[in-house]
Design a protein around this motif. Structure first.
Motif, PDB file in Angstrom:
ATOM      1  N   ASP A   1     -10.705 -58.834 -20.935  1.00  0.00           N
ATOM      2  CA  ASP A   1     -10.792 -57.403 -21.228  1.00  0.00           C
ATOM      3  C   ASP A   1     -12.217 -56.882 -21.073  1.00  0.00           C
ATOM      4  OD1 ASP A   1     -11.561 -58.837 -23.502  1.00  0.00           O
ATOM      5  OD2 ASP A   1     -10.691 -57.402 -24.911  1.00  0.00           O
ATOM      6  N   THR A   2     -13.208 -57.693 -21.456  1.00  0.00           N
ATOM      7  CA  THR A   2     -14.612 -57.296 -21.297  1.00  0.00           C
ATOM      8  C   THR A   2     -14.967 -57.202 -19.823  1.00  0.00           C
ATOM      9  OG1 THR A   2     -15.174 -58.354 -23.393  1.00  0.00           O
ATOM     10  CG2 THR A   2     -17.000 -57.882 -21.876  1.00  0.00           C
ATOM     11  N   ALA A   3     -14.582 -58.202 -19.040  1.00  0.00           N
ATOM     12  CA  ALA A   3     -14.860 -58.197 -17.600  1.00  0.00           C
ATOM     13  C   ALA A   3     -14.192 -57.001 -16.925  1.00  0.00           C
ATOM     14  CB  ALA A   3     -14.393 -59.503 -16.967  1.00  0.00           C
ATOM     15  N   ALA A   4     -12.966 -56.664 -17.340  1.00  0.00           N
ATOM     16  CA  ALA A   4     -12.252 -55.528 -16.743  1.00  0.00           C
ATOM     17  C   ALA A   4     -12.968 -54.213 -17.051  1.00  0.00           C
ATOM     18  CB  ALA A   4     -10.810 -55.486 -17.249  1.00  0.00           C
ATOM     19  N   LEU A   5     -13.445 -54.056 -18.284  1.00  0.00           N
ATOM     20  CA  LEU A   5     -14.179 -52.834 -18.633  1.00  0.00           C
ATOM     21  C   LEU A   5     -15.474 -52.716 -17.838  1.00  0.00           C
ATOM     22  CD1 LEU A   5     -13.656 -52.631 -22.474  1.00  0.00           C
ATOM     23  CD2 LEU A   5     -12.982 -50.921 -20.793  1.00  0.00           C
ATOM     24  N   ILE A   6     -16.203 -53.804 -17.711  1.00  0.00           N
ATOM     25  CA  ILE A   6     -17.447 -53.781 -16.942  1.00  0.00           C
ATOM     26  C   ILE A   6     -17.163 -53.447 -15.487  1.00  0.00           C
ATOM     27  CG2 ILE A   6     -19.362 -55.214 -16.094  1.00  0.00           C
ATOM     28  CD1 ILE A   6     -19.260 -56.624 -18.881  1.00  0.00           C
ATOM     29  N   ALA A   7     -16.086 -53.986 -14.940  1.00  0.00           N
ATOM     30  CA  ALA A   7     -15.729 -53.715 -13.542  1.00  0.00           C
ATOM     31  C   ALA A   7     -15.390 -52.245 -13.313  1.00  0.00           C
ATOM     32  CB  ALA A   7     -14.554 -54.601 -13.124  1.00  0.00           C
ATOM     33  N   ARG A   8     -14.942 -51.554 -14.356  1.00  0.00           N
ATOM     34  CA  ARG A   8     -14.567 -50.141 -14.218  1.00  0.00           C
ATOM     35  C   ARG A   8     -15.706 -49.172 -14.516  1.00  0.00           C
ATOM     36  NH1 ARG A   8      -9.784 -51.577 -17.333  1.00  0.00           N
ATOM     37  NH2 ARG A   8     -10.663 -50.349 -19.021  1.00  0.00           N
ATOM     38  N   LEU A   9     -16.871 -49.674 -14.856  1.00  0.00           N
ATOM     39  CA  LEU A   9     -17.979 -48.770 -15.183  1.00  0.00           C
ATOM     40  C   LEU A   9     -18.317 -47.885 -13.986  1.00  0.00           C
ATOM     41  CD1 LEU A   9     -20.403 -51.096 -17.168  1.00  0.00           C
ATOM     42  CD2 LEU A   9     -18.964 -49.256 -18.059  1.00  0.00           C
TER      43      LEU A   9
ATOM     44  N   TYR B   1     -24.496 -59.770 -19.065  1.00  0.00           N
ATOM     45  CA  TYR B   1     -23.070 -59.457 -18.990  1.00  0.00           C
ATOM     46  C   TYR B   1     -22.801 -58.477 -17.858  1.00  0.00           C
ATOM     47  CZ  TYR B   1     -21.632 -61.491 -23.524  1.00  0.00           C
ATOM     48  OH  TYR B   1     -21.324 -62.328 -24.557  1.00  0.00           O
ATOM     49  N   CYS B   2     -23.591 -57.425 -17.785  1.00  0.00           N
ATOM     50  CA  CYS B   2     -23.377 -56.372 -16.784  1.00  0.00           C
ATOM     51  C   CYS B   2     -24.304 -56.512 -15.573  1.00  0.00           C
ATOM     52  CB  CYS B   2     -23.592 -54.997 -17.401  1.00  0.00           C
ATOM     53  SG  CYS B   2     -22.404 -54.590 -18.707  1.00  0.00           S
TER      54      CYS B   2
ATOM     55  N   THR C   1     -24.185 -43.694 -18.423  1.00  0.00           N
ATOM     56  CA  THR C   1     -23.782 -45.036 -17.996  1.00  0.00           C
ATOM     57  C   THR C   1     -23.070 -45.715 -19.159  1.00  0.00           C
ATOM     58  OG1 THR C   1     -25.710 -46.289 -18.783  1.00  0.00           O
ATOM     59  CG2 THR C   1     -25.935 -45.160 -16.646  1.00  0.00           C
ATOM     60  N   GLY C   2     -22.617 -46.924 -18.930  1.00  0.00           N
ATOM     61  CA  GLY C   2     -21.967 -47.692 -19.986  1.00  0.00           C
ATOM     62  C   GLY C   2     -22.935 -48.504 -20.819  1.00  0.00           C
ATOM     63  N   MET C   3     -24.251 -48.319 -20.609  1.00  0.00           N
ATOM     64  CA  MET C   3     -25.212 -49.124 -21.362  1.00  0.00           C
ATOM     65  C   MET C   3     -25.296 -48.641 -22.796  1.00  0.00           C
ATOM     66  SD  MET C   3     -29.021 -50.210 -20.344  1.00  0.00           S
ATOM     67  CE  MET C   3     -30.120 -50.928 -21.541  1.00  0.00           C
ATOM     68  N   PHE C   4     -25.039 -49.567 -23.714  1.00  0.00           N
ATOM     69  CA  PHE C   4     -25.041 -49.251 -25.130  1.00  0.00           C
ATOM     70  C   PHE C   4     -26.399 -49.568 -25.744  1.00  0.00           C
ATOM     71  CE2 PHE C   4     -23.738 -53.596 -24.577  1.00  0.00           C
ATOM     72  CZ  PHE C   4     -24.372 -54.285 -25.589  1.00  0.00           C
ATOM     73  N   PRO C   5     -26.716 -48.983 -26.890  1.00  0.00           N
ATOM     74  CA  PRO C   5     -28.005 -49.239 -27.529  1.00  0.00           C
ATOM     75  C   PRO C   5     -28.089 -50.647 -28.095  1.00  0.00           C
ATOM     76  CG  PRO C   5     -26.730 -47.621 -28.784  1.00  0.00           C
ATOM     77  CD  PRO C   5     -25.910 -48.008 -27.603  1.00  0.00           C
TER      78      PRO C   5
ATOM     79  N   PRO D   1     -21.126 -44.837 -13.409  1.00  0.00           N
ATOM     80  CA  PRO D   1     -21.621 -45.679 -12.320  1.00  0.00           C
ATOM     81  C   PRO D   1     -21.651 -47.147 -12.727  1.00  0.00           C
ATOM     82  CG  PRO D   1     -23.466 -44.628 -13.414  1.00  0.00           C
ATOM     83  CD  PRO D   1     -22.213 -44.076 -14.048  1.00  0.00           C
ATOM     84  N   PRO D   2     -21.627 -48.027 -11.720  1.00  0.00           N
ATOM     85  CA  PRO D   2     -21.704 -49.459 -12.030  1.00  0.00           C
ATOM     86  C   PRO D   2     -23.093 -49.812 -12.555  1.00  0.00           C
ATOM     87  CG  PRO D   2     -21.810 -49.100  -9.664  1.00  0.00           C
ATOM     88  CD  PRO D   2     -21.527 -47.762 -10.293  1.00  0.00           C
ATOM     89  N   PRO D   3     -23.228 -50.959 -13.208  1.00  0.00           N
ATOM     90  CA  PRO D   3     -24.547 -51.379 -13.691  1.00  0.00           C
ATOM     91  C   PRO D   3     -25.556 -51.432 -12.543  1.00  0.00           C
ATOM     92  CG  PRO D   3     -22.845 -52.777 -14.609  1.00  0.00           C
ATOM     93  CD  PRO D   3     -22.187 -51.930 -13.561  1.00  0.00           C
ATOM     94  N   ALA D   4     -26.794 -51.093 -12.860  1.00  0.00           N
ATOM     95  CA  ALA D   4     -27.848 -51.058 -11.843  1.00  0.00           C
ATOM     96  C   ALA D   4     -28.244 -52.470 -11.417  1.00  0.00           C
ATOM     97  CB  ALA D   4     -29.069 -50.334 -12.391  1.00  0.00           C
ATOM     98  N   ASP D   5     -28.614 -52.589 -10.150  1.00  0.00           N
ATOM     99  CA  ASP D   5     -29.171 -53.827  -9.613  1.00  0.00           C
ATOM    100  C   ASP D   5     -30.651 -53.849 -10.007  1.00  0.00           C
ATOM    101  OD1 ASP D   5     -30.218 -55.938  -8.180  1.00  0.00           O
ATOM    102  OD2 ASP D   5     -29.428 -55.284  -6.243  1.00  0.00           O
ATOM    103  N   LEU D   6     -30.970 -54.579 -11.048  1.00  0.00           N
ATOM    104  CA  LEU D   6     -32.314 -54.564 -11.607  1.00  0.00           C
ATOM    105  C   LEU D   6     -33.349 -55.222 -10.707  1.00  0.00           C
ATOM    106  CD1 LEU D   6     -31.434 -55.358 -15.317  1.00  0.00           C
ATOM    107  CD2 LEU D   6     -31.841 -53.125 -14.249  1.00  0.00           C
TER     108      LEU D   6
END
Length: 154
Positions: free
Chosen positions: A82-90, A65-66, A122-126, A92-97
């Motif tokens: 709404d999910t895509a919008a929240l991820i776009a606003r993170l 997702y992220c 970060t926005g990463m949840f458990p 820091p943004p999600p890391a490039d793994l």
């Protein structure tokens, strides 16, 4: 309920969890560094299999997702608006793994903790829904994405 409907229901619930946790500032969870390889029974998980980890990453684990399908940031799945919008606003943004030079978590102990307990700041949840073996498989897949591991197949 058939198997596909059940799978989609679980993914919708997890996506809803992402939205709620992000809205509540879900990245602020902190805990001491505990390696998640030993299972709750105290037995260590078998060595990870990257091919199995790929299925977890792009499915049950909803990592994609992220972080994008197969870790390609530009290949995110179709998500609810709404999910895509929240991820776009993170921030820091999600890391490039796929780029080990930008990753802050430098070992599997830290990565396992981030998966199990969330990643502070970060926005990463458990994620406590994947098994210890699925976590080991996912860590093997992450190593493969960083070009540090093999698929675990002979």
């Amino acid at each position: 309920m058939d198997k596909d409907s059940l799978k989609h229901s679980r993914m919708a619930i997890r996506a809803g969890m992402v939205v709620v946790l992000l809205a509540l500032g879900g990245g602020g969870i902190s805990a001491p560094g505990l390696w998640a390889a030993p299972s709750s029974s105290g037995k260590p998980a078998a060595p990870g299999n990257a091919l199995a980890g790929r299925s977890i990453f792009n499915g049950k684990g909803v990592c994609y997702y992220c972080h994008g399908v197969d870790g390609y940031m530009a290949k995110r799945p179709e998500l609810a608006a709404d999910t895509a919008a929240l991820i776009a606003r993170l921030n820091p943004p999600p890391a490039d793994l796929r780029n080990p030079n930008v990753l802050h978590l430098k070992n599997d102990k830290q990565r396992a903790q981030a998966v199990r307990e969330g990643h502070p700041g970060t926005g990463m949840f458990p994620d406590t829904t994947i098994t210890d073996q699925e976590l080991a498989d996912t860590l093997a897949y992450l190593a493969f994405l960083r070009k540090e591991g093999s698929t675990g197949q002979q």
